[in-house]
Design an enzyme around this catalytic site. Structure first.
Site, PDB file in Angstrom:
ATOM      1  N   SER A 196       0.827  -1.202   0.000  1.00 16.01           N
ATOM      2  CA  SER A 196       0.000   0.000   0.000  1.00 16.01           C
ATOM      3  C   SER A 196       0.867   1.259   0.000  1.00 16.01           C
ATOM      4  O   SER A 196       1.668   1.448  -0.910  1.00 16.01           O
ATOM      5  CB  SER A 196      -0.973  -0.039   1.192  1.00 16.01           C
ATOM      6  N   ASP A 292      -8.639  -3.134  -6.831  1.00 19.64           N
ATOM      7  CA  ASP A 292      -8.054  -2.833  -5.528  1.00 19.64           C
ATOM      8  C   ASP A 292      -9.107  -2.257  -4.578  1.00 19.64           C
ATOM      9  O   ASP A 292      -9.699  -1.211  -4.846  1.00 19.64           O
ATOM     10  CB  ASP A 292      -6.896  -1.856  -5.708  1.00 19.64           C
ATOM     11  N   HIS A 359      -6.532  -6.133  -1.297  1.00 21.71           N
ATOM     12  CA  HIS A 359      -5.539  -5.075  -1.078  1.00 21.71           C
ATOM     13  C   HIS A 359      -4.460  -5.628  -0.167  1.00 21.71           C
ATOM     14  O   HIS A 359      -4.751  -6.071   0.940  1.00 21.71           O
ATOM     15  CB  HIS A 359      -6.203  -3.857  -0.421  1.00 21.71           C
TER      16      HIS A 359
END
Length: 415
Positions: A196, A292, A359
């Site tokens: 991330s 995502d 994610h």
């Protein structure tokens, strides 16, 4: 279709994986500033390795401090055997702060102060010490560098009135210097990774990481869920671009972004990975879900762009998306694939884009390497990354569009 992992949303926020007893709590901010998806969702077993926190004491003299002025930190588990001189550096994720108010809030959390960091954290997925869970990197020196600046380790500024230190770049440099003095300078192979916001940081710092080592050292980078796209949201606005403009401007990140980009694009554009990846000279692997979950919730259809709540159910559960909403998300996937075309032409780079609503897949054991982990073209994520890193084969894996993949571990949220 695929596995469903359910998370419960509340204020204070409680995230509960439906197949595990583990729970983790933190106060919810707006979804753009601190996504629920960036909490630790690992499925812990009784024999999971927990690794203690190490403060970087040499950082203070360099002004390399967290938002609140406390020392930065990392977790290190030493390698052994064939991995004794191999190093995996993992950059923690955790969104960004783009204003004085959001950064003041953040400095009272583990993402802004080492005072609030856990004394020990689980090492799972790519950080695991078990060969059956992490076949290629289990016995490496593995480091989790904690994220406490709010600008993907790229800022260098301060706001004295608000008592905020924006020192992400200095933290990066101080951490690397500390690790080099603790044995990393002898590495014969190294991998920089992150998820991330940490995946974005990996892209930003990849070539800097390469420069730490002699040419004889094998050095590569892995960005997981870091391919944040510059897209228009459902209201016609630019939610993520506006956020990034605040981050870059407030934290003084522009001078630390790759010059090859800032020479011809504005600083905010150079915070978007799509404008950076093709110019990274070090071998880079992009791991990303085509749908995502963080970008759906915080960039494409954030509540601020959806005042009437038309996207509420779709945001929480892809199975509740309408045909037109799925069509829009298919367009997002195409945008993602177009953004990596030039990058994928290089033989040195690797790619794994699966058609999941997820994610961060490298740090969770269930998605990294397990009996039922996601597979594309007969490759699990851990196998694909290992094949690419060790040059066993080239890896450019792109999944067919949703809903064709029944191996996904989709994230589903319950309000």
């Amino acid at each position: 279709m695929g596995k469903l992992f359910c998370l419960a949303i509340a204020i204070p926020l409680v995230l509960t994986n439906c197949v595990a007893a583990f729970q983790y709590e933190y106060h919810r901010l707006n979804e753009t500033q601190l996504s629920l998806l960036e909490a630790d969702e690992s499925l812990f077993e009784s024999n999971t390795l927990f690794v203690g926190l190490t403060l970087i004491h040499t950082a203070a003299a360099k002004g390399a401090v967290c938002l609140d002025g406390t020392l930065p930190a990392y977790h290190l588990h030493r390698g052994y055997g064939s991995g004794a001189n191999s190093w995996l550096i993992n950059l923690e994720g955790g969104a960004w702060c783009n204003s004085i108010s959001t950064c003041v809030y953040r400095k009272r959390t583990r993402h802004g102060s080492s005072t609030f960091m856990e004394n020990e954290i689980p090492f799972t997925g790519i950080m695991s010490n078990k060969p059956e869970e992490n076949p290629d990197f289990f016995n490496w020196n593995r480091v989790k560098l904690r994220y406490c600046d709010g600008a993907s380790f790229s800022g260098d500024s301060e706001d004295k009135a608000a008592e905020l230190q924006f020192r992400g770049q200095r933290i990066w440099e101080a951490a690397m210097e500390d690790l080099m003095s603790n044995g990393m300078r002898f590495a014969d192979q190294a991998l920089l990774s992150g998820c991330s916001a940490g995946g974005l940081a990996t892209i930003i710092h990849c070539d800097e990481f390469r420069s730490l080592f002699p040419r004889t050292t094998r050095v590569k980078c892995l960005s997981d869920a870091g391919l944040f796209l510059d897209v228009i949201d459902i209201s016609g606005g630019h939610t993520l671009r506006n956020l990034y403009t605040g981050v870059v401007g407030l934290q003084g990140a522009q001078k630390n972004l790759p010059q090859i980009c800032t020479n011809h694009l504005d600083p905010t554009s150079c915070f978007f990975p799509q404008n950076l990846i093709a110019s990274v000279s070090t071998p880079l692997f992009i791991l990303n879900a085509a749908y995502d979950s963080w970008q759906i919730q915080s960039s494409i259809a954030p509540p601020s762009a959806d005042p009437h709540g038309y996207w509420h159910d779709c945001r929480l559960n892809h199975a509740k998306c309408t045909t037109s909403q799925i069509q829009l998300l298919q367009g997002f996937r195409i945008h993602m694939l177009n953004s990596i075309k030039e990058f994928s032409r290089s033989n040195k780079n690797g790619l794994f884009i699966n058609s999941c609503f997820s994610h961060c897949q490298s740090e969770r054991q269930d998605t990294w390497f397990a009996e039922d982990s996601p597979i594309v073209k007969n490759r699990a994520i851990a196998v694909a990354v290992g094949d690419w890193y060790f040059d066993r084969s080239g890896v450019k894996v792109i999944d067919c569009p949703y809903p064709c993949d029944n191996t996904c571990h989709h994230l589903v949220f319950r309000s």
